[in-house]
Scaffold this motif. Structure first.
Motif, PDB file in Angstrom:
ATOM      1  N   ASN A  50      -3.983   2.508   6.101  1.00 40.28           N
ATOM      2  CA  ASN A  50      -5.647   3.494   5.796  1.00 40.28           C
ATOM      3  C   ASN A  50      -5.759   3.019   5.571  1.00 40.28           C
ATOM      4  O   ASN A  50      -6.489   3.956   3.576  1.00 40.28           O
ATOM      5  N   THR A  53      -8.527   6.495   3.223  1.00 41.92           N
ATOM      6  CA  THR A  53      -7.907   6.773   1.897  1.00 41.92           C
ATOM      7  C   THR A  53      -7.766   6.629   1.394  1.00 41.92           C
ATOM      8  O   THR A  53      -8.371   7.134  -0.342  1.00 41.92           O
ATOM      9  N   HIS A  54      -8.006   4.895   0.673  1.00 42.80           N
ATOM     10  CA  HIS A  54      -7.834   4.547  -1.048  1.00 42.80           C
ATOM     11  C   HIS A  54     -10.023   4.764  -0.874  1.00 42.80           C
ATOM     12  O   HIS A  54     -10.308   5.176  -2.746  1.00 42.80           O
ATOM     13  N   LEU A  56     -10.818   7.264   0.082  1.00 46.20           N
ATOM     14  CA  LEU A  56     -12.242   8.612  -0.566  1.00 46.20           C
ATOM     15  C   LEU A  56     -11.568   8.355  -1.660  1.00 46.20           C
ATOM     16  O   LEU A  56     -12.443  10.012  -2.152  1.00 46.20           O
ATOM     17  N   MET A  57     -10.787   8.175  -1.722  1.00 48.92           N
ATOM     18  CA  MET A  57      -9.685   8.667  -3.527  1.00 48.92           C
ATOM     19  C   MET A  57     -10.439   7.938  -4.552  1.00 48.92           C
ATOM     20  O   MET A  57     -10.747   8.580  -5.751  1.00 48.92           O
ATOM     21  N   HIS A 169      -5.905   0.892  -6.247  1.00 47.60           N
ATOM     22  CA  HIS A 169      -5.703   0.506  -5.283  1.00 47.60           C
ATOM     23  C   HIS A 169      -4.274  -0.035  -4.931  1.00 47.60           C
ATOM     24  O   HIS A 169      -3.308   0.368  -4.759  1.00 47.60           O
ATOM     25  N   TYR A 200       5.343   5.949   1.632  1.00 49.11           N
ATOM     26  CA  TYR A 200       4.684   7.535   2.748  1.00 49.11           C
ATOM     27  C   TYR A 200       4.970   6.951   4.061  1.00 49.11           C
ATOM     28  O   TYR A 200       3.890   7.961   5.204  1.00 49.11           O
ATOM     29  N   TRP A 201       4.077   6.192   4.594  1.00 47.97           N
ATOM     30  CA  TRP A 201       4.323   5.996   6.059  1.00 47.97           C
ATOM     31  C   TRP A 201       5.543   5.423   7.088  1.00 47.97           C
ATOM     32  O   TRP A 201       5.677   5.354   7.818  1.00 47.97           O
TER      33      TRP A 201
END
Length: 204
Positions: A50, A53-54, A56-57, A169, A200-201
């Motif tokens: 994902n 997501t990195h 966007l963060m 990251h 988380y996965w």
């Protein structure tokens, strides 16, 4: 609607929304998943990678900290750069083993992602994946950027924030992967990983 993954694997959106869901109940495979290798690999592909997501963060951190004057291109590129080599290896490997070697999909997944596979053992895969993931590289890059900036090299500011984004990251990946996170001391140590209690996965 369905989500089509690499290799012709089709999953319903609920497969991604409910981590406890196990394939093949939510997925249709081009071959029967005789073992857990394919199931694990598909979940890895669908959830783990994902990279957005990195992005966007990191973008949110830049917006929240305007006083730091982070170059937008540096932090945006640095937020995704650690994952780019693995995307390339995955795509090239899938093409090579399926099209050139004629391997079945399950054999390909196992060859890539099993504990005996390329991701954990091949030095080229490990080097490519960890070049921008490894904390020593991020720290060295940040130090180099600051050092060059002191001597009038204006690009040093960009270099510093690029490697800072790579480091963020990497820290997030280290803390959210149980047994497959970045190598902590690469290139000095080619096997040490942090065994995080959080993955988380992978609910297992």
């Amino acid at each position: 609607r369905s989500i089509i993954l690499t290799g012709g694997i089709v999953c319903s959106p609920s497969f991604l929304l409910r981590p406890e869901t196990k394939p093949p109940g939510e997925c249709r495979f081009p071959v029967a998943p005789a073992s857990g290798i394919l199931q694990r690999a598909v979940r890895w592909q669908a959830v783990r990678m994902n990279t957005p997501t990195h992005f966007l963060m990191t973008a949110a951190a830049r917006k929240a900290l305007p006083r730091l004057a982070m170059p937008r291109s540096a932090v945006w590129l640095g937020s995704v750069a650690p994952d780019i080599p693995l995307y390339l290896l995955f795509g090239i490997g899938l093409f090579w083993f399926r099209t050139i070697r004629g391997m079945e999909f399950e054999a390909i997944w196992g060859h890539m992602w099993s504990p005996e596979g390329l991701y954990f053992n091949d030095p080229w895969w490990k080097a490519a994946h960890n070049f921008f993931h490894a904390p020593p590289i991020a720290i060295a890059g940040m130090v180099f950027g600051r050092w060059t900036l002191r001597y009038g090299f204006r690009a040093g500011h960009w270099i510093f924030w690029f490697f800072a984004a790579c480091g963020l990251h990497s820290v997030i990946d280290i803390l959210t992967h149980n047994d497959d996170g970045p190598l902590l001391l690469w290139p000095f140590d080619w096997s040490l990983r942090f065994s995080s209690p959080i993955s988380y996965w992978d609910p297992d």
